[in-house]
Write a protein that holds these residues in place. Structure first.
Motif, PDB file in Angstrom:
ATOM      1  N   PRO A 130       0.806  -1.222   0.000  1.00  0.00           N
ATOM      2  CA  PRO A 130       0.000   0.000   0.000  1.00  0.00           C
ATOM      3  C   PRO A 130       0.841   1.275   0.000  1.00  0.00           C
ATOM      4  O   PRO A 130       0.523   2.232  -0.704  1.00  0.00           O
ATOM      5  CB  PRO A 130      -0.821  -0.137   1.289  1.00  0.00           C
ATOM      6  CG  PRO A 130      -0.961  -1.605   1.490  1.00  0.00           C
ATOM      7  CD  PRO A 130       0.348  -2.183   1.020  1.00  0.00           C
ATOM      8  N   SER A 131       1.918   1.292   0.778  1.00  0.00           N
ATOM      9  CA  SER A 131       2.765   2.495   0.829  1.00  0.00           C
ATOM     10  C   SER A 131       3.433   2.751  -0.514  1.00  0.00           C
ATOM     11  O   SER A 131       3.631   3.905  -0.921  1.00  0.00           O
ATOM     12  CB  SER A 131       3.832   2.352   1.915  1.00  0.00           C
ATOM     13  OG  SER A 131       4.751   1.321   1.598  1.00  0.00           O
ATOM     14  N   GLU A 132       3.794   1.680  -1.227  1.00  0.00           N
ATOM     15  CA  GLU A 132       4.425   1.834  -2.531  1.00  0.00           C
ATOM     16  C   GLU A 132       3.439   2.421  -3.535  1.00  0.00           C
ATOM     17  O   GLU A 132       3.768   3.328  -4.302  1.00  0.00           O
ATOM     18  CB  GLU A 132       4.947   0.479  -3.013  1.00  0.00           C
ATOM     19  CG  GLU A 132       6.084  -0.065  -2.163  1.00  0.00           C
ATOM     20  CD  GLU A 132       6.507  -1.464  -2.548  1.00  0.00           C
ATOM     21  OE1 GLU A 132       7.712  -1.780  -2.413  1.00  0.00           O
ATOM     22  OE2 GLU A 132       5.647  -2.255  -2.981  1.00  0.00           O
ATOM     23  N   LYS A 133       2.213   1.892  -3.532  1.00  0.00           N
ATOM     24  CA  LYS A 133       1.185   2.447  -4.414  1.00  0.00           C
ATOM     25  C   LYS A 133       0.910   3.908  -4.056  1.00  0.00           C
ATOM     26  O   LYS A 133       0.750   4.753  -4.944  1.00  0.00           O
ATOM     27  CB  LYS A 133      -0.112   1.642  -4.290  1.00  0.00           C
ATOM     28  CG  LYS A 133      -0.121   0.322  -5.036  1.00  0.00           C
ATOM     29  CD  LYS A 133      -1.521  -0.280  -5.019  1.00  0.00           C
ATOM     30  CE  LYS A 133      -1.581  -1.561  -5.816  1.00  0.00           C
ATOM     31  NZ  LYS A 133      -2.960  -2.123  -5.868  1.00  0.00           N
ATOM     32  N   ALA A 134       0.848   4.187  -2.772  1.00  0.00           N
ATOM     33  CA  ALA A 134       0.509   5.538  -2.316  1.00  0.00           C
ATOM     34  C   ALA A 134       1.482   6.575  -2.879  1.00  0.00           C
ATOM     35  O   ALA A 134       1.074   7.554  -3.523  1.00  0.00           O
ATOM     36  CB  ALA A 134       0.511   5.586  -0.789  1.00  0.00           C
ATOM     37  N   PHE A 135       2.761   6.369  -2.652  1.00  0.00           N
ATOM     38  CA  PHE A 135       3.745   7.355  -3.098  1.00  0.00           C
ATOM     39  C   PHE A 135       3.953   7.305  -4.609  1.00  0.00           C
ATOM     40  O   PHE A 135       4.212   8.339  -5.238  1.00  0.00           O
ATOM     41  CB  PHE A 135       5.071   7.155  -2.359  1.00  0.00           C
ATOM     42  CG  PHE A 135       5.022   7.607  -0.928  1.00  0.00           C
ATOM     43  CD1 PHE A 135       5.132   8.949  -0.606  1.00  0.00           C
ATOM     44  CD2 PHE A 135       4.836   6.693   0.104  1.00  0.00           C
ATOM     45  CE1 PHE A 135       5.065   9.381   0.715  1.00  0.00           C
ATOM     46  CE2 PHE A 135       4.764   7.112   1.431  1.00  0.00           C
ATOM     47  CZ  PHE A 135       4.882   8.453   1.729  1.00  0.00           C
ATOM     48  N   TYR A 185      -5.433   5.824  -1.858  1.00  0.00           N
ATOM     49  CA  TYR A 185      -4.028   5.434  -1.711  1.00  0.00           C
ATOM     50  C   TYR A 185      -3.155   6.664  -1.460  1.00  0.00           C
ATOM     51  O   TYR A 185      -2.275   6.643  -0.595  1.00  0.00           O
ATOM     52  CB  TYR A 185      -3.542   4.688  -2.963  1.00  0.00           C
ATOM     53  CG  TYR A 185      -3.807   3.203  -2.915  1.00  0.00           C
ATOM     54  CD1 TYR A 185      -3.131   2.388  -2.014  1.00  0.00           C
ATOM     55  CD2 TYR A 185      -4.725   2.616  -3.770  1.00  0.00           C
ATOM     56  CE1 TYR A 185      -3.366   1.019  -1.962  1.00  0.00           C
ATOM     57  CE2 TYR A 185      -4.977   1.249  -3.723  1.00  0.00           C
ATOM     58  CZ  TYR A 185      -4.290   0.455  -2.818  1.00  0.00           C
ATOM     59  OH  TYR A 185      -4.533  -0.884  -2.764  1.00  0.00           O
ATOM     60  N   ILE A 186      -3.397   7.736  -2.199  1.00  0.00           N
ATOM     61  CA  ILE A 186      -2.582   8.941  -2.025  1.00  0.00           C
ATOM     62  C   ILE A 186      -2.765   9.529  -0.630  1.00  0.00           C
ATOM     63  O   ILE A 186      -1.834  10.107  -0.062  1.00  0.00           O
ATOM     64  CB  ILE A 186      -2.921   9.967  -3.125  1.00  0.00           C
ATOM     65  CG1 ILE A 186      -2.446   9.433  -4.488  1.00  0.00           C
ATOM     66  CG2 ILE A 186      -2.269  11.317  -2.836  1.00  0.00           C
ATOM     67  CD1 ILE A 186      -2.802  10.314  -5.663  1.00  0.00           C
ATOM     68  N   ARG A 187      -3.953   9.370  -0.038  1.00  0.00           N
ATOM     69  CA  ARG A 187      -4.171   9.828   1.340  1.00  0.00           C
ATOM     70  C   ARG A 187      -3.190   9.161   2.301  1.00  0.00           C
ATOM     71  O   ARG A 187      -2.782   9.760   3.306  1.00  0.00           O
ATOM     72  CB  ARG A 187      -5.596   9.506   1.798  1.00  0.00           C
ATOM     73  CG  ARG A 187      -6.686  10.445   1.350  1.00  0.00           C
ATOM     74  CD  ARG A 187      -6.517  11.857   1.829  1.00  0.00           C
ATOM     75  NE  ARG A 187      -6.060  11.997   3.199  1.00  0.00           N
ATOM     76  CZ  ARG A 187      -5.709  13.157   3.747  1.00  0.00           C
ATOM     77  NH1 ARG A 187      -5.756  14.262   3.041  1.00  0.00           N
ATOM     78  NH2 ARG A 187      -5.318  13.228   5.001  1.00  0.00           N
ATOM     79  N   LEU A 188      -2.789   7.943   2.011  1.00  0.00           N
ATOM     80  CA  LEU A 188      -1.886   7.213   2.907  1.00  0.00           C
ATOM     81  C   LEU A 188      -0.529   7.892   3.045  1.00  0.00           C
ATOM     82  O   LEU A 188       0.195   7.642   4.015  1.00  0.00           O
ATOM     83  CB  LEU A 188      -1.688   5.768   2.413  1.00  0.00           C
ATOM     84  CG  LEU A 188      -2.932   4.885   2.334  1.00  0.00           C
ATOM     85  CD1 LEU A 188      -2.551   3.481   1.897  1.00  0.00           C
ATOM     86  CD2 LEU A 188      -3.685   4.844   3.676  1.00  0.00           C
ATOM     87  N   THR A 189      -0.183   8.752   2.088  1.00  0.00           N
ATOM     88  CA  THR A 189       1.105   9.450   2.184  1.00  0.00           C
ATOM     89  C   THR A 189       1.113  10.429   3.341  1.00  0.00           C
ATOM     90  O   THR A 189       2.177  10.956   3.701  1.00  0.00           O
ATOM     91  CB  THR A 189       1.435  10.198   0.869  1.00  0.00           C
ATOM     92  OG1 THR A 189       0.435  11.204   0.632  1.00  0.00           O
ATOM     93  CG2 THR A 189       1.470   9.243  -0.316  1.00  0.00           C
ATOM     94  N   ASN A 190      -0.057  10.698   3.934  1.00  0.00           N
ATOM     95  CA  ASN A 190      -0.144  11.595   5.084  1.00  0.00           C
ATOM     96  C   ASN A 190       0.039  10.867   6.418  1.00  0.00           C
ATOM     97  O   ASN A 190       0.016  11.499   7.477  1.00  0.00           O
ATOM     98  CB  ASN A 190      -1.503  12.311   5.086  1.00  0.00           C
ATOM     99  CG  ASN A 190      -1.654  13.260   3.919  1.00  0.00           C
ATOM    100  OD1 ASN A 190      -1.107  14.351   3.910  1.00  0.00           O
ATOM    101  ND2 ASN A 190      -2.401  12.841   2.908  1.00  0.00           N
ATOM    102  N   LEU A 191       0.197   9.546   6.376  1.00  0.00           N
ATOM    103  CA  LEU A 191       0.413   8.781   7.611  1.00  0.00           C
ATOM    104  C   LEU A 191       1.871   8.867   8.032  1.00  0.00           C
ATOM    105  O   LEU A 191       2.774   8.936   7.187  1.00  0.00           O
ATOM    106  CB  LEU A 191       0.037   7.313   7.401  1.00  0.00           C
ATOM    107  CG  LEU A 191      -1.450   6.971   7.271  1.00  0.00           C
ATOM    108  CD1 LEU A 191      -1.618   5.494   6.913  1.00  0.00           C
ATOM    109  CD2 LEU A 191      -2.203   7.289   8.561  1.00  0.00           C
ATOM    110  N   ILE A 192       2.100   8.810   9.342  1.00  0.00           N
ATOM    111  CA  ILE A 192       3.480   8.734   9.817  1.00  0.00           C
ATOM    112  C   ILE A 192       4.038   7.355   9.451  1.00  0.00           C
ATOM    113  O   ILE A 192       3.264   6.392   9.282  1.00  0.00           O
ATOM    114  CB  ILE A 192       3.575   8.974  11.346  1.00  0.00           C
ATOM    115  CG1 ILE A 192       2.775   7.906  12.121  1.00  0.00           C
ATOM    116  CG2 ILE A 192       3.102  10.378  11.704  1.00  0.00           C
ATOM    117  CD1 ILE A 192       2.943   7.996  13.628  1.00  0.00           C
ATOM    118  N   PRO A 193       5.356   7.214   9.274  1.00  0.00           N
ATOM    119  CA  PRO A 193       5.948   5.941   8.823  1.00  0.00           C
ATOM    120  C   PRO A 193       5.549   4.744   9.678  1.00  0.00           C
ATOM    121  O   PRO A 193       5.353   3.638   9.150  1.00  0.00           O
ATOM    122  CB  PRO A 193       7.451   6.217   8.903  1.00  0.00           C
ATOM    123  CG  PRO A 193       7.573   7.693   8.761  1.00  0.00           C
ATOM    124  CD  PRO A 193       6.373   8.276   9.437  1.00  0.00           C
TER     125      PRO A 193
END
Length: 319
Positions: A130-135, A185-193
């Motif tokens: 998911p993080s890969e798709k997000a960024f 998915y792009i919203r996930l880029t706002n999560l802390i690592p």
């Protein structure tokens, strides 16, 4: 130094890297060059992780035996050297296999073109987190928007703008997602690592590590960073993650300015539907007592009635 071998590229593997016939024809006109691995830097903010998993181990062994069969794609850097566009895993496998050079196609690309090619080539992987798709989606969407704003182009990006279609819609069609899912998915880029790592584990499913599903993760992405940090600390201490309903509640409290550590703890302490204790019994232990085709509800009702009769009989004996 890069050494040109003077061999026209005519490899079937190019079809796996470049999707259109025009791109494949262009590749066939280019040359393969052996370039020193130390001359190639990674793509800036490359969103795809290079993991030492079973697939990578197999790739390393293949590189040791046969070398890199499918050339990587690089572009030249203004200050000298090369930048990897497509082939990070092959480069990493070559380093592990102690190879000094890697076959590459050198192509002059703009930042936008390089970004789009980098994302598209990596989205062919079998497992994408998911993080890969997000960024990756964010990087490609930003590149598409920059292309669409240019007035010196007659290429497809300008046509997207003229047709009034959103870049997110175009991107969704290209990657097989709805435009709303692309935005999620792009919203996930706002999560802390730390929280994003738990979302990735919904795919990796590493033992002993908690998971956060996509839907609650999107809700949590609206929390300010300090509230996300407080949530992660509570997750660690309580060893549990929020459900979708709990994540929505946290977002609502946050928007009201009322979310703090105590509220987070209180919400996480609520019993979730999938956490209710259940009693399970192997089907083979009770199937002999019921005719074939008996529904689960009928089985449950019969067992409850039998237990009630048993309890009444035991109570009558105690008297």
């Amino acid at each position: 130094m890069a050494k040109g071998r003077g061999i026209n590229l005519n490899l079937p593997s190019a079809d796996d890297l470049f999707s259109t016939q025009e791109e494949r024809d262009e590749v066939k006109r280019e040359m393969v060059m052996e370039i020193g691995i130390e001359e190639i830097s990674d793509f800036p903010d490359h969103p795809f992780k290079v993991r030492m998993d079973e697939e990578m181990q197999n790739l390393v062994e293949s590189v040791r035996q046969y070398g890199v069969l499918s050339p990587a794609l690089v572009r030249t850097k203004p200050e000298g050297g090369y930048e990897m566009v497509a082939g990070h895993r092959r480069k990493y496998a070559s380093e592990i296999a102690e190879k000094k050079d890697i076959p590459c196609i050198v192509r002059e690309l703009s930042d936008e073109e390089a970004t789009i090619l980098m994302v598209d080539s990596n989205l062919q992987r079998e497992t994408i987190l998911p993080s890969e798709k997000a960024f990756a989606y964010k990087m490609k969407l930003d590149a598409m928007k920059r292309q669409g704003k240019r007035t010196d182009l007659t290429s497809e990006p300008v046509a997207w703008k003229l047709k009034g279609r959103e870049s997110a819609e175009i991107l969704g069609e290209q990657v097989g997602e709805s435009k709303d899912q692309v935005r999620r998915y792009i919203r996930l880029t706002n999560l802390i690592p730390e929280l994003l790592e738990l979302v990735d584990n919904s795919v990796l499913k590493e033992k002993g590590m908690l998971q956060i599903a996509m839907r609650p993760a999107v809700e949590l992405s609206y929390l300010p960073k300090e509230e996300q940090t407080a949530l992660y600390e509570t997750i660690e201490s309580e060893d549990c993650t929020p459900s979708h309903a709990q994540a929505i509640k946290m977002r609502q409290f946050s928007e009201q300015g009322r979310l703090n550590e105590d509220v987070i703890f209180s919400i996480l302490s609520e019993e979730k539907g999938n956490q209710k204790e259940q009693f399970r019994m192997p089907k083979e232990r009770i199937s002999k007592f019921f005719p074939p085709g008996t529904s689960v509800k009928q089985v449950e009702d019969t067992i409850i009635k039998a237990l009630e009769m048993y309890r009444k009989r035991e109570r009558s004996r105690e008297r």
